[in-house]
Scaffold this motif. Sequence first.
Motif, PDB file in Angstrom:
ATOM      1  N   SER A 287     -50.079  14.124 -33.216  1.00  0.00           N
ATOM      2  CA  SER A 287     -49.997  13.307 -32.010  1.00  0.00           C
ATOM      3  C   SER A 287     -49.449  14.128 -30.834  1.00  0.00           C
ATOM      4  CB  SER A 287     -49.084  12.106 -32.299  1.00  0.00           C
ATOM      5  OG  SER A 287     -48.830  11.381 -31.152  1.00  0.00           O
ATOM      6  N   LEU A 288     -48.435  14.911 -31.148  1.00  0.00           N
ATOM      7  CA  LEU A 288     -47.801  15.754 -30.131  1.00  0.00           C
ATOM      8  C   LEU A 288     -48.804  16.776 -29.588  1.00  0.00           C
ATOM      9  CD1 LEU A 288     -44.843  15.759 -29.225  1.00  0.00           C
ATOM     10  CD2 LEU A 288     -44.373  17.502 -30.917  1.00  0.00           C
ATOM     11  N   TYR A 289     -49.541  17.345 -30.503  1.00  0.00           N
ATOM     12  CA  TYR A 289     -50.529  18.358 -30.118  1.00  0.00           C
ATOM     13  C   TYR A 289     -51.548  17.752 -29.152  1.00  0.00           C
ATOM     14  CZ  TYR A 289     -54.483  21.545 -30.537  1.00  0.00           C
ATOM     15  OH  TYR A 289     -55.526  22.385 -30.259  1.00  0.00           O
ATOM     16  N   ASN A 290     -52.039  16.577 -29.496  1.00  0.00           N
ATOM     17  CA  ASN A 290     -53.032  15.925 -28.623  1.00  0.00           C
ATOM     18  C   ASN A 290     -52.444  15.562 -27.278  1.00  0.00           C
ATOM     19  OD1 ASN A 290     -55.829  15.193 -29.766  1.00  0.00           O
ATOM     20  ND2 ASN A 290     -54.375  15.265 -31.459  1.00  0.00           N
ATOM     21  N   HIS A 291     -51.225  15.133 -27.330  1.00  0.00           N
ATOM     22  CA  HIS A 291     -50.547  14.762 -26.097  1.00  0.00           C
ATOM     23  C   HIS A 291     -50.476  15.975 -25.158  1.00  0.00           C
ATOM     24  CE1 HIS A 291     -47.564  12.719 -23.618  1.00  0.00           C
ATOM     25  NE2 HIS A 291     -46.792  13.791 -23.700  1.00  0.00           N
ATOM     26  N   PHE A 292     -50.061  17.096 -25.696  1.00  0.00           N
ATOM     27  CA  PHE A 292     -49.932  18.302 -24.868  1.00  0.00           C
ATOM     28  C   PHE A 292     -51.302  18.839 -24.447  1.00  0.00           C
ATOM     29  CE2 PHE A 292     -45.593  18.244 -26.328  1.00  0.00           C
ATOM     30  CZ  PHE A 292     -44.921  18.729 -25.224  1.00  0.00           C
ATOM     31  N   LEU A 293     -52.239  18.707 -25.346  1.00  0.00           N
ATOM     32  CA  LEU A 293     -53.581  19.208 -25.057  1.00  0.00           C
ATOM     33  C   LEU A 293     -54.184  18.468 -23.878  1.00  0.00           C
ATOM     34  CD1 LEU A 293     -55.557  21.206 -26.469  1.00  0.00           C
ATOM     35  CD2 LEU A 293     -56.567  19.237 -27.603  1.00  0.00           C
ATOM     36  N   ILE A 294     -53.943  17.183 -23.842  1.00  0.00           N
ATOM     37  CA  ILE A 294     -54.645  16.370 -22.863  1.00  0.00           C
ATOM     38  C   ILE A 294     -53.839  16.081 -21.601  1.00  0.00           C
ATOM     39  CG2 ILE A 294     -55.590  14.025 -22.555  1.00  0.00           C
ATOM     40  CD1 ILE A 294     -56.864  14.499 -25.290  1.00  0.00           C
ATOM     41  N   LEU A 433     -56.749   7.391 -26.591  1.00  0.00           N
ATOM     42  CA  LEU A 433     -56.829   8.760 -27.090  1.00  0.00           C
ATOM     43  C   LEU A 433     -57.159   8.794 -28.582  1.00  0.00           C
ATOM     44  CD1 LEU A 433     -56.086  11.801 -26.480  1.00  0.00           C
ATOM     45  CD2 LEU A 433     -53.883  11.228 -27.453  1.00  0.00           C
ATOM     46  N   THR A 434     -58.131   9.550 -28.904  1.00  0.00           N
ATOM     47  CA  THR A 434     -58.392   9.783 -30.323  1.00  0.00           C
ATOM     48  C   THR A 434     -58.405  11.293 -30.528  1.00  0.00           C
ATOM     49  OG1 THR A 434     -60.730   9.646 -29.851  1.00  0.00           O
ATOM     50  CG2 THR A 434     -59.690   7.664 -30.727  1.00  0.00           C
ATOM     51  N   TYR A 435     -58.226  11.679 -31.753  1.00  0.00           N
ATOM     52  CA  TYR A 435     -58.121  13.113 -32.016  1.00  0.00           C
ATOM     53  C   TYR A 435     -59.488  13.774 -32.131  1.00  0.00           C
ATOM     54  CZ  TYR A 435     -53.511  11.585 -33.547  1.00  0.00           C
ATOM     55  OH  TYR A 435     -52.271  11.033 -33.622  1.00  0.00           O
ATOM     56  N   ASP A 436     -59.542  15.026 -31.784  1.00  0.00           N
ATOM     57  CA  ASP A 436     -60.794  15.743 -32.018  1.00  0.00           C
ATOM     58  C   ASP A 436     -60.584  16.736 -33.168  1.00  0.00           C
ATOM     59  OD1 ASP A 436     -59.517  17.945 -31.092  1.00  0.00           O
ATOM     60  OD2 ASP A 436     -60.896  18.374 -29.458  1.00  0.00           O
ATOM     61  N   LYS A 498     -64.146  11.682 -31.732  1.00  0.00           N
ATOM     62  CA  LYS A 498     -64.396  12.284 -30.436  1.00  0.00           C
ATOM     63  C   LYS A 498     -63.219  11.995 -29.511  1.00  0.00           C
ATOM     64  CE  LYS A 498     -68.127  12.352 -27.362  1.00  0.00           C
ATOM     65  NZ  LYS A 498     -68.892  11.401 -26.646  1.00  0.00           N
ATOM     66  N   VAL A 499     -62.844  12.956 -28.703  1.00  0.00           N
ATOM     67  CA  VAL A 499     -61.754  12.695 -27.771  1.00  0.00           C
ATOM     68  C   VAL A 499     -62.273  11.921 -26.573  1.00  0.00           C
ATOM     69  CG1 VAL A 499     -60.169  13.756 -26.130  1.00  0.00           C
ATOM     70  CG2 VAL A 499     -60.410  14.697 -28.398  1.00  0.00           C
ATOM     71  N   THR A 500     -61.623  10.833 -26.303  1.00  0.00           N
ATOM     72  CA  THR A 500     -61.953  10.112 -25.063  1.00  0.00           C
ATOM     73  C   THR A 500     -60.654   9.892 -24.322  1.00  0.00           C
ATOM     74  OG1 THR A 500     -61.774   8.114 -26.357  1.00  0.00           O
ATOM     75  CG2 THR A 500     -64.000   8.841 -25.825  1.00  0.00           C
ATOM     76  N   VAL A 501     -60.675  10.128 -23.071  1.00  0.00           N
ATOM     77  CA  VAL A 501     -59.453   9.928 -22.300  1.00  0.00           C
ATOM     78  C   VAL A 501     -59.677   8.765 -21.358  1.00  0.00           C
ATOM     79  CG1 VAL A 501     -57.767  11.017 -20.808  1.00  0.00           C
ATOM     80  CG2 VAL A 501     -59.063  12.392 -22.411  1.00  0.00           C
ATOM     81  N   ALA A 502     -58.716   7.883 -21.332  1.00  0.00           N
ATOM     82  CA  ALA A 502     -58.888   6.680 -20.505  1.00  0.00           C
ATOM     83  C   ALA A 502     -59.023   7.063 -19.040  1.00  0.00           C
ATOM     84  CB  ALA A 502     -57.679   5.779 -20.675  1.00  0.00           C
TER      85      ALA A 502
END
Length: 502
Positions: A287-294, A433-436, A498-502
């Motif tokens: 979760s942290l990784y995705n948060h920082f990535l996005i 947010l979903t993970y890729d 798939k990653v989708t960002v709001a």
Amino acid sequence: LIGIYLQEQRDAIVSAFKTFGFTRPDTSASLQADQEGKFLQLTDVEDFPNKPASTAASKASRSLRSDLAKPVTNLDGSTRSRSKRVKPPAADSTASVDSRPTKVRTQGSRSKSKRVTPPAADSTASVDSTATKEGSGSRAVQPPAADSSPSPAATSMRKIRPILRAAGPVPSLVIAGADKGGTSEAYAMLAREFQVVDKGQEEKKELGCLYLVMHGAQAVQQCYLQYFGQLQSNMSKKVLPIDATPNYYYSNQFYARYISPPKILAQVAPSATILFLLREPVSRARSLYNHFLISVTGYDLTGTLEEQLEEELVFLNRSAPQTLLNLFVDARCVQQTDCNMWHYWHKLREKYQETARNFRRNRRKDVDNKRIISFILSSMYFPFIYTWVQSFDRVALMESEYFFQDTSRLWQLLQIPRSESSEDYRRPENRALTYDATSQLSDGIQKRLKQVFHRPNTLLRKYLSKLETRGFSVFPSVGSNSWWAAGDPLLRPHKARKVTVA
Ligand SMILES: Nc1ncnc2c1ncn2[C@@H]1O[C@H](COP(=O)(O)OS(=O)(=O)O)[C@@H](OP(=O)(O)O)[C@H]1O
């Protein structure tokens, strides 16, 4: 303050001596073991000094009371029944608070000329459903009924119930962690039910006042004064001053090696309840990784999650960090009166930054001094929880996964009358947010993560079980099914989406 300063200096010198292998005779045996990298026997956890945290908290509160010239505002009439009367802050002292810019203020727009006036005695509704009227309009929380042999549930109620009492312009509830543990949803649920900052303030989850720890307890207290100084019930809502800064627990931004953030917070808000939502470490990393990535810039985040974890695992397996790691993971240092765990923690983190930067330099040219995120170390919860419990006697802990299953469990944990609302309070970005595939983890790395988390998770389980018997609120009960009961991260199967960002 001089006393605290001298104590910190003494801790610093003793820690430095230990680091370089010089010890006082009485601690040499344990240090010898430390340097050989041996772990303490697990049974030693059970022998952790069962120091009543209340002693630490009340000592801290006593020292601050004499140190801080400025009295705190009483938000709840119930506190008036105490033997010590709390005076409202003088207008000029407030002005001086406001004229001093703080780091925290830069995070949001704050009115600089705001004057803090004491709230009307009866304006703040007590949150506690058991509160009764006392005297002329003041409200008091009923003391728990005296019981000769309290059940764990009854004891935990006693621990938690004081949350329902606002005790001045300081937080009654601090959601201190873990980041990515569901803290936004918990905060949103509470903020929906309660008035959490004063009406002149913009509602904000992460107040970050403890980031001022380097400037001392008074700076932290003054920061809170801005948010809670005029906190009064708006009639439709009851009051609950909250600071939900989820990386407090590992002091992400403090770098205050010789200062213990929980100790400072306990001086400012000794009766605060500290809430921890603890997420299974590998899910948290993902979760942290995705948060920082996005959504976060300013960090050197390169490669997949697996690559990042690999780097940290290589670092942790080196012999030099091993010694520090053992000291840190076992919270062994905390058990010695002359040792500050934060020193080892920051040293470990610093070493990781340095080493990871070198790893990266070998791979690419453009490495700068951006910070590098640690995904493993900060999920070794045990030493952090241990030090927080040393300073606070009101600590509530919940497994994040248990909270996610049914968020209304938060009301139970905090002994707050149940809310009927079943709204999803998650931040939109968390919902969308979903993970890729970059957060996929191979079997090999999962196995290594299991190994690296075995020790800290086992210690956490043992410690939580001990806390539970001491009457702290731990949800779910340590005996039941949870990732900490399993001892290892669950490493649940994970689907790439798939990653989708709001
Ligand atoms: N009810 C419920 N069910 C399932 N998952 C939930 C729920 N509430 C919060 N979350 C997940 O918690 C993650 C965000 O945690 P935080 O709010 O603590 O994040 S932050 O530290 O404040 O950024 C974030 O996790 P990830 O989606 O895995 O990143 C949220 O989706």
